[in-house]
Structure formats: structure tokens, C-alpha cells
Design a protein around this motif. Structure first.
Motif, PDB file in Angstrom:
ATOM      1  N   GLU A 251       0.789  -1.090  -0.101  1.00  0.00           N
ATOM      2  CA  GLU A 251       0.038   0.161  -0.109  1.00  0.00           C
ATOM      3  C   GLU A 251       1.087   1.282   0.142  1.00  0.00           C
ATOM      4  O   GLU A 251       0.584   2.205  -0.618  1.00  0.00           O
ATOM      5  CB  GLU A 251      -0.838   0.120   1.248  1.00  0.00           C
ATOM      6  CG  GLU A 251      -1.938  -1.125   1.185  1.00  0.00           C
ATOM      7  CD  GLU A 251      -2.803  -1.209   2.425  1.00  0.00           C
ATOM      8  OE1 GLU A 251      -3.906  -1.766   2.455  1.00  0.00           O
ATOM      9  OE2 GLU A 251      -2.376  -0.575   3.531  1.00  0.00           O
ATOM     10  N   LYS A 252       2.081   1.213   0.797  1.00  0.00           N
ATOM     11  CA  LYS A 252       2.820   2.429   0.756  1.00  0.00           C
ATOM     12  C   LYS A 252       3.297   2.523  -0.647  1.00  0.00           C
ATOM     13  O   LYS A 252       3.479   3.922  -0.931  1.00  0.00           O
ATOM     14  CB  LYS A 252       3.961   2.035   1.915  1.00  0.00           C
ATOM     15  CG  LYS A 252       4.937   3.210   1.992  1.00  0.00           C
ATOM     16  CD  LYS A 252       6.069   3.099   3.010  1.00  0.00           C
ATOM     17  CE  LYS A 252       6.995   4.331   2.980  1.00  0.00           C
ATOM     18  NZ  LYS A 252       7.863   3.899   4.195  1.00  0.00           N
ATOM     19  N   LYS A 253       4.003   1.661  -1.202  1.00  0.00           N
ATOM     20  CA  LYS A 253       4.558   1.926  -2.645  1.00  0.00           C
ATOM     21  C   LYS A 253       3.411   2.242  -3.538  1.00  0.00           C
ATOM     22  O   LYS A 253       4.065   2.843  -4.476  1.00  0.00           O
ATOM     23  CB  LYS A 253       5.176   0.552  -2.903  1.00  0.00           C
ATOM     24  CG  LYS A 253       6.421   0.053  -2.102  1.00  0.00           C
ATOM     25  CD  LYS A 253       6.952  -1.427  -2.585  1.00  0.00           C
ATOM     26  CE  LYS A 253       8.210  -1.739  -1.966  1.00  0.00           C
ATOM     27  NZ  LYS A 253       8.640  -2.993  -2.333  1.00  0.00           N
ATOM     28  N   ARG A 254       2.335   1.716  -3.465  1.00  0.00           N
ATOM     29  CA  ARG A 254       1.178   2.223  -4.317  1.00  0.00           C
ATOM     30  C   ARG A 254       0.872   3.709  -4.281  1.00  0.00           C
ATOM     31  O   ARG A 254       0.619   4.248  -5.217  1.00  0.00           O
ATOM     32  CB  ARG A 254      -0.051   1.225  -4.097  1.00  0.00           C
ATOM     33  CG  ARG A 254      -1.205   1.634  -5.077  1.00  0.00           C
ATOM     34  CD  ARG A 254      -2.414   0.921  -4.614  1.00  0.00           C
ATOM     35  NE  ARG A 254      -2.321  -0.642  -4.799  1.00  0.00           N
ATOM     36  CZ  ARG A 254      -2.778  -1.408  -4.223  1.00  0.00           C
ATOM     37  NH1 ARG A 254      -3.539  -1.382  -3.337  1.00  0.00           N
ATOM     38  NH2 ARG A 254      -2.418  -2.763  -4.454  1.00  0.00           N
ATOM     39  N   ALA A 255       0.803   4.037  -3.160  1.00  0.00           N
ATOM     40  CA  ALA A 255       0.602   5.269  -2.789  1.00  0.00           C
ATOM     41  C   ALA A 255       1.680   6.517  -3.229  1.00  0.00           C
ATOM     42  O   ALA A 255       1.660   7.503  -3.609  1.00  0.00           O
ATOM     43  CB  ALA A 255       0.264   5.642  -1.068  1.00  0.00           C
ATOM     44  N   GLU A 256       3.022   5.911  -3.065  1.00  0.00           N
ATOM     45  CA  GLU A 256       4.205   6.679  -3.559  1.00  0.00           C
ATOM     46  C   GLU A 256       3.929   6.890  -5.277  1.00  0.00           C
ATOM     47  O   GLU A 256       4.351   7.872  -5.827  1.00  0.00           O
ATOM     48  CB  GLU A 256       5.308   6.007  -3.208  1.00  0.00           C
ATOM     49  CG  GLU A 256       5.673   5.949  -1.903  1.00  0.00           C
ATOM     50  CD  GLU A 256       6.922   5.266  -1.369  1.00  0.00           C
ATOM     51  OE1 GLU A 256       7.465   4.916  -2.148  1.00  0.00           O
ATOM     52  OE2 GLU A 256       7.412   5.417   0.063  1.00  0.00           O
ATOM     53  N   ARG A 257       3.665   5.567  -5.683  1.00  0.00           N
ATOM     54  CA  ARG A 257       3.655   5.540  -7.170  1.00  0.00           C
ATOM     55  C   ARG A 257       2.737   6.397  -7.702  1.00  0.00           C
ATOM     56  O   ARG A 257       2.841   7.315  -8.650  1.00  0.00           O
ATOM     57  CB  ARG A 257       3.353   4.143  -7.827  1.00  0.00           C
ATOM     58  CG  ARG A 257       3.406   3.919  -9.267  1.00  0.00           C
ATOM     59  CD  ARG A 257       3.194   2.596  -9.671  1.00  0.00           C
ATOM     60  NE  ARG A 257       2.014   1.957  -9.254  1.00  0.00           N
ATOM     61  CZ  ARG A 257       2.166   0.916  -8.538  1.00  0.00           C
ATOM     62  NH1 ARG A 257       3.119   0.588  -7.954  1.00  0.00           N
ATOM     63  NH2 ARG A 257       0.790   0.484  -8.169  1.00  0.00           N
ATOM     64  N   ASP A 258       1.225   6.539  -6.824  1.00  0.00           N
ATOM     65  CA  ASP A 258       0.068   7.110  -7.311  1.00  0.00           C
ATOM     66  C   ASP A 258       0.539   8.661  -7.169  1.00  0.00           C
ATOM     67  O   ASP A 258       0.145   9.469  -8.094  1.00  0.00           O
ATOM     68  CB  ASP A 258      -0.898   7.159  -6.291  1.00  0.00           C
ATOM     69  CG  ASP A 258      -1.721   5.652  -6.755  1.00  0.00           C
ATOM     70  OD1 ASP A 258      -1.117   5.096  -7.935  1.00  0.00           O
ATOM     71  OD2 ASP A 258      -2.367   5.062  -5.926  1.00  0.00           O
ATOM     72  N   ALA A 259       1.315   8.963  -6.104  1.00  0.00           N
ATOM     73  CA  ALA A 259       1.852  10.432  -5.814  1.00  0.00           C
ATOM     74  C   ALA A 259       2.571  10.968  -6.945  1.00  0.00           C
ATOM     75  O   ALA A 259       2.633  12.117  -7.467  1.00  0.00           O
ATOM     76  CB  ALA A 259       2.371  10.582  -4.621  1.00  0.00           C
ATOM     77  N   GLU A 260       3.491  10.061  -7.461  1.00  0.00           N
ATOM     78  CA  GLU A 260       4.560  10.265  -8.678  1.00  0.00           C
ATOM     79  C   GLU A 260       3.783  10.707  -9.951  1.00  0.00           C
ATOM     80  O   GLU A 260       4.095  11.737 -10.572  1.00  0.00           O
ATOM     81  CB  GLU A 260       5.418   9.405  -8.834  1.00  0.00           C
ATOM     82  CG  GLU A 260       6.329   9.322  -7.565  1.00  0.00           C
ATOM     83  CD  GLU A 260       7.415   8.335  -7.724  1.00  0.00           C
ATOM     84  OE1 GLU A 260       7.392   7.435  -8.845  1.00  0.00           O
ATOM     85  OE2 GLU A 260       8.395   7.718  -6.916  1.00  0.00           O
ATOM     86  N   GLU A 261       2.670   9.846 -10.054  1.00  0.00           N
ATOM     87  CA  GLU A 261       1.699  10.110 -11.451  1.00  0.00           C
ATOM     88  C   GLU A 261       1.036  11.304 -11.518  1.00  0.00           C
ATOM     89  O   GLU A 261       1.118  11.744 -12.307  1.00  0.00           O
ATOM     90  CB  GLU A 261       1.060   8.782 -11.442  1.00  0.00           C
ATOM     91  CG  GLU A 261       1.680   7.254 -11.867  1.00  0.00           C
ATOM     92  CD  GLU A 261       0.609   6.179 -12.119  1.00  0.00           C
ATOM     93  OE1 GLU A 261      -0.513   6.246 -11.551  1.00  0.00           O
ATOM     94  OE2 GLU A 261       1.169   5.348 -12.199  1.00  0.00           O
ATOM     95  N   GLU A 262       0.675  11.700 -10.240  1.00  0.00           N
ATOM     96  CA  GLU A 262      -0.199  12.995 -10.124  1.00  0.00           C
ATOM     97  C   GLU A 262       0.745  14.012 -10.268  1.00  0.00           C
ATOM     98  O   GLU A 262       0.431  15.110 -10.719  1.00  0.00           O
ATOM     99  CB  GLU A 262      -0.908  13.059  -8.734  1.00  0.00           C
ATOM    100  CG  GLU A 262      -1.990  11.872  -8.807  1.00  0.00           C
ATOM    101  CD  GLU A 262      -2.782  11.987  -7.269  1.00  0.00           C
ATOM    102  OE1 GLU A 262      -2.131  12.929  -6.369  1.00  0.00           O
ATOM    103  OE2 GLU A 262      -3.675  11.249  -6.828  1.00  0.00           O
ATOM    104  N   ALA A 263       1.968  13.958  -9.615  1.00  0.00           N
ATOM    105  CA  ALA A 263       2.705  14.865  -9.828  1.00  0.00           C
ATOM    106  C   ALA A 263       3.346  15.239 -11.310  1.00  0.00           C
ATOM    107  O   ALA A 263       3.526  16.138 -11.606  1.00  0.00           O
ATOM    108  CB  ALA A 263       4.080  14.789  -8.796  1.00  0.00           C
ATOM    109  N   SER A 264       3.558  14.083 -11.882  1.00  0.00           N
ATOM    110  CA  SER A 264       3.998  14.204 -13.337  1.00  0.00           C
ATOM    111  C   SER A 264       2.534  14.698 -14.395  1.00  0.00           C
ATOM    112  O   SER A 264       2.816  15.017 -15.609  1.00  0.00           O
ATOM    113  CB  SER A 264       4.381  12.987 -13.890  1.00  0.00           C
ATOM    114  OG  SER A 264       3.364  11.883 -13.783  1.00  0.00           O
TER     115      SER A 264
END
Length: 264
Positions: A251-264
Motif C-alpha cells: 500500500e505504501k509503494k502504491r501510494a508513492e507511485r500514485d503520488a508520482e503519477e499525479e505530480a507528473s
């Protein structure tokens, strides 16, 4: 879904007949690997059986020669066949898992293939840990419990345990497979978490049910003695807690990946 991922999937698509041909090829390689391992294990079946008897030797204390019997002419032969198949599946598992992975890999995204690989390594390691727990701890303790029921030099009737080779092999194989499968719990729950089917909050809320299920499974999969049942139930509960930690990591890695996608 990015354009690169779409292109990756499109490039991996193949007609049905090609999938069937590849499936046949993977199955053939798997069968050949199992057959070679089977012949190897059958040749050393007696040596493998002598290794599997070590927990029994520890239970009796190694003070005298271990005696086992077979009561049908073909019994020990079929026991050797079971040993060979048991060893073949264990030895050939890396080939089996790799063939399954290579068949599925073209239909997975790159990040999914990278995420799936660690589970191919974790699965046999966890199975081996479960088998070691049976071999070094559970089986010797269980056999001590069973042997304590002997009646030697007490009363008018002498009751002595004289195990059959097929029954002993069936018992230790059942325990090894039961513990090996239960030790896959972190792998299964982590994969379900990656698929979005379960989360850590759900697993925490169902902890009390997990305790009940663990003891029910232990009662079904192990002999009716408290040592084997506790030996399976307690590691299952520990693995359940480790699974929660693994799911939290997902869940932590998924949240980090989602945050990166939103930032890009």
C-alpha cells in the motif's frame, strides 16, 4: 495506462494457435523436468526415505536400531514411487514456476513482471522453511507424543509401536505439504493486495477470525495430536501478522507511485 504500456501489450498479443503452441511447449518442458527428477529420486528413493526417518530416530532417542515394516509385497515399491514423485515435484519446482511465469509474462506490464519475480523466489523458500519446521521440530515432537503411548513392561499386555513404511511416509509427507502450503500465506495475501482485493485494514479487522480458521486448518491438515496442531496453528498466526506488514508495504509503494503519477 500510458502509451508505452499499450504498445507493450499490443506487441505481445498473439493468435490463439500461437498461445496453444506455446502452452504445449511449456507443459512439455515441465513434464520432462518432472520425469528426469522422478527417475533421479527413484534411484535414490531408499536414501531419501532414510533421511525422512531421521525425525523418528530423534524421537526414539537413537538408542536402538529403528525398525519399520511393510505388510504387502508391493507396499515398499509403491512407497518408493511416492517418494520419487514427492522429491520430483520439489526439485522440479523452479522449472515449473519459471515455465508458468514465462507463459504469463507476455500478458503482463513491465512493472507487473518486475513485481511478480520476487514471489517466484519467495514461494520455494517459504515452502522449504515450512518443511524444515516439520523435519526438525514438529515431527520429532509428534512422534515422541505417539511413542509415549507404548505400554512396555506395564501390565499383562505389551503394546509396542512398529510403524509401517507407507504410513510413516504418508504422515511426514502430509505434514510437509500442509506446512509448506500454509507458509505461502504471505505470498497469497500480498498478491491479493497488489490486485486490490484485500488491504491491511481488512486483514486487521478479520484477525479474530484468522485465529479460528488457523486452528480449524491445523485440526484438518495435521494428525489429531496437540503438538502437530499447535505447531501449525501458531506459525500460521505469525505468518498472518507478517502478511499484514507485507500488505502495508504494498500500500505504501502504491501510494508513492500514485503520488508520482499525479505530480507528473
Amino acid at each position: 495506462m500510458s502509451d508505452n504500456e499499450k504498445d507493450e501489450i499490443e506487441e505481445s498479443k498473439a493468435p490463439l494457435i500461437e498461445h496453444l503452441v506455446e502452452l504445449r511447449s511449456r507443459l512439455l518442458k515441465t513434464v520432462i523436468a518432472i520425469a528426469i527428477a522422478f527417475l533421479f529420486c527413484f534411484y535414490f528413493a531408499s536414501d531419501i526415505f532414510n533421511i525422512l526417518v531421521i525425525p523418528y530416530e530423534r524421537a526414539v532417542g537413537g538408542t536402538h536400531q529403528v525398525e519399520m515394516i511393510f505388510t504387502a509385497p508391493q507396499e515398499y515399491f509403491f512407497t518408493q514411487l511416492k517418494i520419487a514423485l514427492f522429491g520430483a515435484l520439489f526439485i522440479a519446482f523452479p522449472v515449473i514456476a519459471s515455465q508458468i511465469y514465462m507463459f504469463m509474462a507476455p500478458g503482463l506490464y513491465k512493472h507487473e513482471r518486475e513485481a511478480f519475480r520476487p514471489f517466484l523466489i519467495a514461494t520455494p523458500i517459504l515452502f522449504l522453511l515450512g518443511a524444515c519446521l516439520v523435519f526438525f521440530v514438529v515431527m520429532p515432537l509428534a512422534m515422541q507424543f505417539f511413542l509415549s503411548m507404548e505400554q512396555v513392561g506395564e501390565g499383562p499386555v505389551e503394546i509396542r509401536h512398529l510403524p509401517k513404511v507407507s504410513e510413516y511416509l504418508g504422515l511426514i509427507m502430509t505434514l510437509i505439504f500442509a506446512f509448506g502450503l500454509v507458509f505461502q500465506l504471505p505470498v497469497v495475501l500480498t498478491l491479493l493486495a497488489r490486485a486490490g482485493i484485500v488491504d491491511s485494514a481488512f486483514l486487521k479487522s478479520k484477525r479474530k477470525y484468522a485465529v479460528v480458521v488457523a486452528f480449524i486448518m491445523a485440526a484438518i491438515l495435521t494428525p489429531p495430536d496437540p503438538i502437530s496442531q499447535m505447531g501449525l496453528a501458531l506459525p500460521t498466526l505469525l505468518l498472518y501478522e507478517l502478511s499484514i506488514l507485507s500488505v502495508k508495504s504494498v500500500e505504501k509503494k502504491r501510494a508513492e507511485r500514485d503520488a508520482e503519477e499525479e505530480a507528473s
